[in-house]
Design a protein around this motif. Structure first.
Motif, PDB file in Angstrom:
ATOM      1  N   LEU A 134      14.414   0.963  14.728  1.00 36.08           N
ATOM      2  CA  LEU A 134      14.172   2.024  13.750  1.00 36.08           C
ATOM      3  C   LEU A 134      12.671   2.148  13.503  1.00 36.08           C
ATOM      4  O   LEU A 134      12.034   1.231  12.995  1.00 36.08           O
ATOM      5  CB  LEU A 134      14.855   1.687  12.427  1.00 36.08           C
ATOM      6  CG  LEU A 134      16.174   2.333  12.081  1.00 36.08           C
ATOM      7  CD1 LEU A 134      16.702   1.773  10.777  1.00 36.08           C
ATOM      8  CD2 LEU A 134      16.068   3.839  11.985  1.00 36.08           C
ATOM      9  N   GLU A 135      12.124   3.296  13.831  1.00 33.03           N
ATOM     10  CA  GLU A 135      10.694   3.527  13.646  1.00 33.03           C
ATOM     11  C   GLU A 135      10.491   4.634  12.608  1.00 33.03           C
ATOM     12  O   GLU A 135      11.118   5.699  12.712  1.00 33.03           O
ATOM     13  CB  GLU A 135      10.051   4.011  14.945  1.00 33.03           C
ATOM     14  CG  GLU A 135      10.178   3.100  16.130  1.00 33.03           C
ATOM     15  CD  GLU A 135       9.611   3.790  17.362  1.00 33.03           C
ATOM     16  OE1 GLU A 135       8.466   3.515  17.732  1.00 33.03           O
ATOM     17  OE2 GLU A 135      10.337   4.617  17.966  1.00 33.03           O
ATOM     18  N   LEU A 136       9.609   4.400  11.670  1.00 33.00           N
ATOM     19  CA  LEU A 136       9.269   5.431  10.697  1.00 33.00           C
ATOM     20  C   LEU A 136       8.371   6.473  11.357  1.00 33.00           C
ATOM     21  O   LEU A 136       7.342   6.135  11.936  1.00 33.00           O
ATOM     22  CB  LEU A 136       8.552   4.816   9.503  1.00 33.00           C
ATOM     23  CG  LEU A 136       8.089   5.797   8.428  1.00 33.00           C
ATOM     24  CD1 LEU A 136       9.283   6.419   7.719  1.00 33.00           C
ATOM     25  CD2 LEU A 136       7.170   5.100   7.423  1.00 33.00           C
ATOM     26  N   LEU A 137       8.784   7.729  11.247  1.00 38.05           N
ATOM     27  CA  LEU A 137       7.976   8.813  11.799  1.00 38.05           C
ATOM     28  C   LEU A 137       7.055   9.385  10.736  1.00 38.05           C
ATOM     29  O   LEU A 137       5.855   9.527  10.947  1.00 38.05           O
ATOM     30  CB  LEU A 137       8.874   9.913  12.364  1.00 38.05           C
ATOM     31  CG  LEU A 137       9.811   9.501  13.497  1.00 38.05           C
ATOM     32  CD1 LEU A 137      10.689  10.679  13.919  1.00 38.05           C
ATOM     33  CD2 LEU A 137       9.021   8.977  14.683  1.00 38.05           C
ATOM     34  N   ILE A 138       7.627   9.725   9.576  1.00 38.00           N
ATOM     35  CA  ILE A 138       6.852  10.351   8.518  1.00 38.00           C
ATOM     36  C   ILE A 138       7.508  10.099   7.175  1.00 38.00           C
ATOM     37  O   ILE A 138       8.737   9.942   7.099  1.00 38.00           O
ATOM     38  CB  ILE A 138       6.675  11.866   8.786  1.00 38.00           C
ATOM     39  CG1 ILE A 138       5.689  12.510   7.798  1.00 38.00           C
ATOM     40  CG2 ILE A 138       8.025  12.587   8.761  1.00 38.00           C
ATOM     41  CD1 ILE A 138       5.260  13.918   8.200  1.00 38.00           C
ATOM     42  N   TYR A 139       6.677  10.067   6.139  1.00 35.54           N
ATOM     43  CA  TYR A 139       7.121   9.795   4.779  1.00 35.54           C
ATOM     44  C   TYR A 139       6.544  10.860   3.852  1.00 35.54           C
ATOM     45  O   TYR A 139       5.345  11.105   3.865  1.00 35.54           O
ATOM     46  CB  TYR A 139       6.654   8.388   4.389  1.00 35.54           C
ATOM     47  CG  TYR A 139       6.475   8.088   2.916  1.00 35.54           C
ATOM     48  CD1 TYR A 139       5.287   7.528   2.443  1.00 35.54           C
ATOM     49  CD2 TYR A 139       7.494   8.304   2.002  1.00 35.54           C
ATOM     50  CE1 TYR A 139       5.116   7.212   1.113  1.00 35.54           C
ATOM     51  CE2 TYR A 139       7.331   7.994   0.666  1.00 35.54           C
ATOM     52  CZ  TYR A 139       6.139   7.447   0.221  1.00 35.54           C
ATOM     53  OH  TYR A 139       5.980   7.129  -1.106  1.00 35.54           O
ATOM     54  N   PHE A 140       7.423  11.514   3.100  1.00 41.87           N
ATOM     55  CA  PHE A 140       7.031  12.490   2.095  1.00 41.87           C
ATOM     56  C   PHE A 140       7.285  11.912   0.704  1.00 41.87           C
ATOM     57  O   PHE A 140       8.299  11.266   0.470  1.00 41.87           O
ATOM     58  CB  PHE A 140       7.872  13.772   2.210  1.00 41.87           C
ATOM     59  CG  PHE A 140       7.625  14.595   3.442  1.00 41.87           C
ATOM     60  CD1 PHE A 140       8.344  14.363   4.612  1.00 41.87           C
ATOM     61  CD2 PHE A 140       6.690  15.620   3.437  1.00 41.87           C
ATOM     62  CE1 PHE A 140       8.134  15.137   5.739  1.00 41.87           C
ATOM     63  CE2 PHE A 140       6.468  16.401   4.562  1.00 41.87           C
ATOM     64  CZ  PHE A 140       7.200  16.157   5.718  1.00 41.87           C
ATOM     65  N   ASN A 141       6.384  12.198  -0.203  1.00 47.12           N
ATOM     66  CA  ASN A 141       6.611  11.893  -1.608  1.00 47.12           C
ATOM     67  C   ASN A 141       6.327  13.152  -2.416  1.00 47.12           C
ATOM     68  O   ASN A 141       5.239  13.736  -2.281  1.00 47.12           O
ATOM     69  CB  ASN A 141       5.732  10.735  -2.077  1.00 47.12           C
ATOM     70  CG  ASN A 141       6.003  10.358  -3.525  1.00 47.12           C
ATOM     71  OD1 ASN A 141       5.237  10.689  -4.427  1.00 47.12           O
ATOM     72  ND2 ASN A 141       7.100   9.665  -3.748  1.00 47.12           N
ATOM     73  N   GLY A 158       0.805  -1.213   0.000  1.00 47.19           N
ATOM     74  CA  GLY A 158       0.000   0.000   0.000  1.00 47.19           C
ATOM     75  C   GLY A 158       0.841   1.267   0.000  1.00 47.19           C
ATOM     76  O   GLY A 158       0.469   2.263  -0.588  1.00 47.19           O
ATOM     77  N   TYR A 159       1.968   1.250   0.670  1.00 45.15           N
ATOM     78  CA  TYR A 159       2.860   2.397   0.718  1.00 45.15           C
ATOM     79  C   TYR A 159       4.256   1.971   0.297  1.00 45.15           C
ATOM     80  O   TYR A 159       4.578   0.805   0.291  1.00 45.15           O
ATOM     81  CB  TYR A 159       2.939   2.970   2.141  1.00 45.15           C
ATOM     82  CG  TYR A 159       1.713   3.708   2.593  1.00 45.15           C
ATOM     83  CD1 TYR A 159       1.058   3.333   3.757  1.00 45.15           C
ATOM     84  CD2 TYR A 159       1.212   4.782   1.887  1.00 45.15           C
ATOM     85  CE1 TYR A 159      -0.048   4.012   4.202  1.00 45.15           C
ATOM     86  CE2 TYR A 159       0.097   5.461   2.317  1.00 45.15           C
ATOM     87  CZ  TYR A 159      -0.531   5.078   3.471  1.00 45.15           C
ATOM     88  OH  TYR A 159      -1.632   5.760   3.911  1.00 45.15           O
ATOM     89  N   SER A 160       5.070   2.925  -0.013  1.00 45.87           N
ATOM     90  CA  SER A 160       6.468   2.631  -0.342  1.00 45.87           C
ATOM     91  C   SER A 160       7.359   2.944   0.829  1.00 45.87           C
ATOM     92  O   SER A 160       8.385   3.589   0.692  1.00 45.87           O
ATOM     93  CB  SER A 160       6.888   3.449  -1.567  1.00 45.87           C
ATOM     94  OG  SER A 160       6.146   3.034  -2.701  1.00 45.87           O
ATOM     95  N   THR A 161       6.964   2.504   2.000  1.00 49.11           N
ATOM     96  CA  THR A 161       7.771   2.751   3.185  1.00 49.11           C
ATOM     97  C   THR A 161       8.340   1.447   3.704  1.00 49.11           C
ATOM     98  O   THR A 161       7.768   0.378   3.524  1.00 49.11           O
ATOM     99  CB  THR A 161       6.940   3.409   4.300  1.00 49.11           C
ATOM    100  OG1 THR A 161       5.839   2.559   4.615  1.00 49.11           O
ATOM    101  CG2 THR A 161       6.425   4.761   3.854  1.00 49.11           C
ATOM    102  N   LEU A 162       9.479   1.556   4.358  1.00 46.80           N
ATOM    103  CA  LEU A 162      10.167   0.401   4.901  1.00 46.80           C
ATOM    104  C   LEU A 162       9.848   0.232   6.371  1.00 46.80           C
ATOM    105  O   LEU A 162       9.951   1.183   7.140  1.00 46.80           O
ATOM    106  CB  LEU A 162      11.681   0.567   4.739  1.00 46.80           C
ATOM    107  CG  LEU A 162      12.261   0.425   3.334  1.00 46.80           C
ATOM    108  CD1 LEU A 162      13.698   0.907   3.316  1.00 46.80           C
ATOM    109  CD2 LEU A 162      12.188  -1.007   2.877  1.00 46.80           C
ATOM    110  N   THR A 163       9.478  -0.978   6.754  1.00 49.84           N
ATOM    111  CA  THR A 163       9.387  -1.348   8.168  1.00 49.84           C
ATOM    112  C   THR A 163      10.607  -2.189   8.500  1.00 49.84           C
ATOM    113  O   THR A 163      10.889  -3.176   7.821  1.00 49.84           O
ATOM    114  CB  THR A 163       8.106  -2.136   8.461  1.00 49.84           C
ATOM    115  OG1 THR A 163       6.977  -1.301   8.221  1.00 49.84           O
ATOM    116  CG2 THR A 163       8.081  -2.576   9.920  1.00 49.84           C
TER     117      THR A 163
END
Lengths: 111, 116
Positions: B43-50, A95-100
């Protein structure tokens, strides 16, 4: 909650041995899988990525993916003391292009 | 290219103060990520910009945290007011996203934040 699980270690291997690092993930829709290496006090750097089931080899490194079992592994052949680091497994979320990221496995290679 | 550039490298501040972390992504990259790393949580993702637009901010811990990306070459992460539990290493990463499989993220050197 999409999770990536790794054994925290440390995994200790002698120089020249094969190091086997494992990772499981919860998001069945995940398509891409990455292994990052992080030396103490440094930023993560990409080692390998894998998209398809099976093995992918790059020099001393082999990534293995089994989507049915939701399992990814990294083999390091002929381990060197310079391979001592934390290895992070990462998964692209569906759904997203983010890495976990997993929390990482610390590898110690003794001379 | 110099890679992802973060500043400052280290920040020590007192509880209650405002902290601003800065990031310059790799030129040409269209995605930017802010991560926080601690021993306990990894490592935790806080925010993602595109393309400079926030796409996923579900990882932002609370209203004390805010992030902006006014243009393709600059982003900030602000904490106000800061608390001791915010102490962590904050990483900025960027990538050239061209499809659902392509997210090779390149990380900056990180900002080590200590709130006392």
């Amino acid at each position: 909650q999409k999770e990536v699980e790794q054994n925290s270690g440390p995994l200790s291997v002698p120089e020249g041995a094969i190091a086997s690092l494992n990772c499981t993930y919860s998001d069945r829709g995940s398509q891409s899988f990455f292994w990052y290496r992080q030396y103490s006090g440094k930023s993560p750097e990409l080692i390998m990525f894998i998209y398809s089931n099976g093995d992918k080899e790059d020099g001393r490194f082999t990534a293995q993916l089994n989507k049915a079992s939701q399992y990814v592994s990294l083999l390091i052949r002929d381990s060197q003391p310079s391979d001592s680091a934390t290895y992070l497994c990462a998964v692209i979320n569906s759904g997203y292009s983010t890495l976990t990221f997993g929390k990482g496995t610390m590898l110690l290679v003794s001379p | 290219d110099a890679g992802v550039i973060q500043s400052p490298r280290h920040e020590v501040t007192e509880m209650g103060q405002e902290v601003t972390l800065r990031c310059k992504p790799i030129s040409g990259h269209n995605s930017l990520f802010w991560y926080r790393q601690t021993m306990m949580r990894g490592l935790e993702l806080l925010i993602y910009f595109n393309n400079n637009v926030p796409i996923d901010d579900s990882g932002m811990p609370e209203d004390r945290f805010s992030a902006k990306m006014p243009n393709a070459s600059f982003s900030t992460l602000k904490i106000q007011p800061s608390e001791p539990r915010d102490s962590a290493v904050y990483f900025c990463a960027s990538s050239l996203e061209s499809g659902p499989l392509d997210t090779e993220a390149f990380f900056g050197q990180g900002t080590r934040l200590t709130v006392v």
